[in-house]
Design a protein around this motif. Structure first.
Motif, short mmCIF file in Angstrom:
data_model
loop_
_atom_site.label_atom_id
_atom_site.label_comp_id
_atom_site.label_asym_id
_atom_site.label_seq_id
_atom_site.Cartn_x
_atom_site.Cartn_y
_atom_site.Cartn_z
N VAL A 256 0.84 -1.21 0.00
CA VAL A 256 0.00 0.00 0.00
C VAL A 256 0.88 1.25 0.00
O VAL A 256 0.63 2.20 -0.75
CB VAL A 256 -0.96 0.00 1.21
CG1 VAL A 256 -1.65 1.36 1.34
CG2 VAL A 256 -1.99 -1.10 1.08
N ILE A 257 1.91 1.25 0.84
CA ILE A 257 2.83 2.39 0.92
C ILE A 257 3.50 2.63 -0.44
O ILE A 257 3.62 3.77 -0.91
CB ILE A 257 3.91 2.15 2.00
CG1 ILE A 257 3.28 2.20 3.39
CG2 ILE A 257 5.03 3.19 1.89
CD1 ILE A 257 2.70 3.52 3.79
N PHE A 258 3.91 1.54 -1.08
CA PHE A 258 4.59 1.67 -2.37
C PHE A 258 3.67 2.27 -3.42
O PHE A 258 4.03 3.24 -4.10
CB PHE A 258 5.11 0.31 -2.84
CG PHE A 258 5.75 0.36 -4.20
CD1 PHE A 258 7.06 0.77 -4.35
CD2 PHE A 258 5.03 0.01 -5.34
CE1 PHE A 258 7.65 0.84 -5.59
CE2 PHE A 258 5.61 0.08 -6.59
CZ PHE A 258 6.93 0.48 -6.73
N TRP A 259 2.46 1.71 -3.57
CA TRP A 259 1.54 2.19 -4.60
C TRP A 259 1.07 3.61 -4.31
O TRP A 259 0.87 4.40 -5.24
CB TRP A 259 0.35 1.25 -4.74
CG TRP A 259 0.68 -0.04 -5.42
CD1 TRP A 259 0.63 -1.30 -4.89
CD2 TRP A 259 1.15 -0.21 -6.77
NE1 TRP A 259 1.02 -2.23 -5.81
CE2 TRP A 259 1.34 -1.60 -6.97
CE3 TRP A 259 1.42 0.67 -7.81
CZ2 TRP A 259 1.79 -2.10 -8.19
CZ3 TRP A 259 1.88 0.16 -9.02
CH2 TRP A 259 2.07 -1.21 -9.20
N LYS A 260 0.91 3.93 -3.04
CA LYS A 260 0.55 5.30 -2.68
C LYS A 260 1.66 6.26 -3.08
O LYS A 260 1.41 7.36 -3.58
CB LYS A 260 0.31 5.38 -1.16
CG LYS A 260 -0.23 6.73 -0.70
CD LYS A 260 -0.52 6.71 0.80
CE LYS A 260 -1.04 8.07 1.26
NZ LYS A 260 -1.33 8.08 2.72
N GLY A 261 2.91 5.81 -2.90
CA GLY A 261 4.05 6.62 -3.32
C GLY A 261 4.09 6.82 -4.82
O GLY A 261 4.43 7.92 -5.31
N VAL A 262 3.74 5.78 -5.59
CA VAL A 262 3.72 5.88 -7.05
C VAL A 262 2.66 6.91 -7.48
O VAL A 262 2.93 7.76 -8.34
CB VAL A 262 3.42 4.52 -7.69
CG1 VAL A 262 3.26 4.66 -9.20
CG2 VAL A 262 4.53 3.52 -7.38
N ILE A 263 1.48 6.83 -6.89
CA ILE A 263 0.40 7.76 -7.25
C ILE A 263 0.76 9.19 -6.87
O ILE A 263 0.56 10.14 -7.66
CB ILE A 263 -0.92 7.33 -6.58
CG1 ILE A 263 -1.41 6.01 -7.17
CG2 ILE A 263 -2.00 8.41 -6.75
CD1 ILE A 263 -2.62 5.42 -6.48
N CYS A 305 1.40 -11.87 -8.75
CA CYS A 305 1.07 -10.88 -9.78
C CYS A 305 1.51 -9.48 -9.37
O CYS A 305 2.00 -8.69 -10.19
CB CYS A 305 -0.43 -10.90 -10.08
SG CYS A 305 -1.00 -12.38 -10.93
N GLN A 306 1.33 -9.14 -8.08
CA GLN A 306 1.77 -7.84 -7.57
C GLN A 306 3.27 -7.66 -7.78
O GLN A 306 3.72 -6.62 -8.28
CB GLN A 306 1.43 -7.71 -6.09
CG GLN A 306 0.00 -7.25 -5.80
CD GLN A 306 -0.16 -5.74 -5.93
OE1 GLN A 306 0.74 -4.96 -5.66
NE2 GLN A 306 -1.34 -5.32 -6.36
N PHE A 307 4.04 -8.65 -7.40
CA PHE A 307 5.49 -8.57 -7.56
C PHE A 307 5.88 -8.45 -9.03
O PHE A 307 6.78 -7.70 -9.38
CB PHE A 307 6.16 -9.79 -6.92
CG PHE A 307 6.40 -9.65 -5.45
CD1 PHE A 307 7.63 -9.25 -4.96
CD2 PHE A 307 5.39 -9.90 -4.54
CE1 PHE A 307 7.87 -9.10 -3.61
CE2 PHE A 307 5.60 -9.77 -3.18
CZ PHE A 307 6.84 -9.37 -2.70
#
Length: 376
Positions: A256-263, A305-307
């Motif tokens: 969640v932290i990673f994808w939030k950072g991407v957005i 799939c996420q990885f």
């Protein structure tokens, strides 16, 4: 699921018969025995290990050429967590999972990741073939592995200069998959009845052919799974799902932290929508958790799939993902002990078995059921 290696398309066109049909072609007189299956699986497992090693190795090497050590170390961290985690390839080698159809679908995923940079017509043709093959191997593909393909399709469409042409190819490809899935799931062609097929299968193998397995794998309509089979296990399914989320919560939090950072790294509304749609594709998994009981296998597939998606975006030189990766690694560097212990924790959780539980979750379930029966 030994029947998967015996039954083939001579019994009619339907789901889960592709691998059995391939093995029947390789074996003389269609007489598939235990030795044939074991040799076939040893070769298949050796190939997927080689394939995964090649893809992971090339991915790590590609991050070296970027020239940023944080991205390189992130790649190492990500691969280490995947390899040692309960959702990594080793779950396929567990006694209760050995030889399940997930093996061949994951192999298709690694091949798919390897061809994503081919030109448009060839990419969509190859991708369609891999998706259809995966669906014919096991139709659960459309719920638990398809998000990987959807994510790449969405990203390509939103990034393409001629997005309408890209979208047309993508829609046609997914349309073919949808038609194949609808046919084999709801209108399979069974030449023999259930009472006829079991003796036929038993006559051509020394493997154990379970009538119940044949019924639920090949003959039962989805309503039987939903209203007869699943309700018998509903208590352990709920508890296993909750305990899995708790046990994997450190990893889920980091994702969640990673994808939030991407957005947050982009002000481009189109790009932010792309990332949200990529993750929204995982909503396809909901039917798998409602209509089936092997939740652990599905969770393993979804995290795989996420990885793969994150690795593919890095390999694709996505600048916003680079920014999120660098920020993520800055946090890792500031908490070195926790970072190392996180990898150790992931490796200590063990791997999913055939059922929905991680070993730790099974212990929790046994404690809760014991308390319940003692209390009544």
């Amino acid at each position: 699921m030994q029947v998967n290696y015996v039954i083939d398309y001579s019994s009619g066109f339907g789901p889960r018969k592709l691998i059995g049909s391939i093995l029947n072609l390789l074996v003389p007189d269609d007489n598939v025995n235990f030795a044939h299956v074991i040799v076939f699986l040893i070769v298949a497992n050796a190939l997927i290990i080689a394939l995964a090693s090649s893809v992971i190795g090339n991915f790590i090497k590609s991050t070296l050429s970027i020239g940023n050590t944080k991205i390189y170390y992130f790649a190492l961290l990500m691969c280490a967590v995947y390899i040692v985690g309960p959702f990594g390839l080793q779950y396929l080698f567990h006694t209760e999972n050995f030889g399940r159809m997930d093996l061949f679908i994951i192999a298709c995923c690694f091949i798919f990741i390897s061809i994503t940079h081919t030109k448009r017509p060839l990419f969509y043709l190859s991708s369609t073939i891999l998706m259809v093959a995966s669906c014919l191997i096991h139709q659960i593909f459309v719920c638990v592995f398809l998000p990987l393909y959807c994510a790449v399709y969405v990203y390509r469409i939103f990034k393409a200069d001629h997005w309408r042409k890209e979208a047309t190819y993508g829609v046609l490809s997914m349309g073919v998959l949808t038609m194949i899935f609808m046919y084999i799931q709801f209108f399979p062609l069974n030449i023999y009845s259930l009472s006829e097929i079991v003796p036929i299968l038993q006559s051509k193998t020394n493997l154990s052919i379970d009538k119940m397995a044949v019924f639920y794998e090949y003959y039962a309509p989805i309503s039987h799974h939903l209203f007869e089979y699943v309700p018998m296990y509903i208590d352990r399914l709920i508890i296993s799902f909750v305990t899995s989320l708790l046990i994997l919560s450190p990893l889920l939090y980091l994702l969640v932290i990673f994808w939030k950072g991407v957005i947050n790294s982009s002000d481009n509304k189109k790009y932010r929508l792309t990332i949200r749609l990529i993750n929204a594709a995982f909503l396809l998994s909901i039917p798998a958790f409602i209509c089936t009981v092997d939740h652990g296998r599905w969770i393993s597939a979804l995290i795989t799939c996420q990885f793969m998606i994150i690795g593919w975006l890095i390999y694709n030189n996505d600048n916003n993902v680079f920014v999120a990766t660098k920020d993520f690694m800055a946090k890792v560097k500031s908490h070195p002990f926790l970072s190392v212990m996180f990898i150790v924790y992931m490796g200590s959780v063990d791997c999913y078995e055939a059922g929905p539980f991680l070993p730790l979750g099974k212990t929790v379930y046994n404690i809760l059921t014991t308390i319940y029966y003692v209390s009544i």
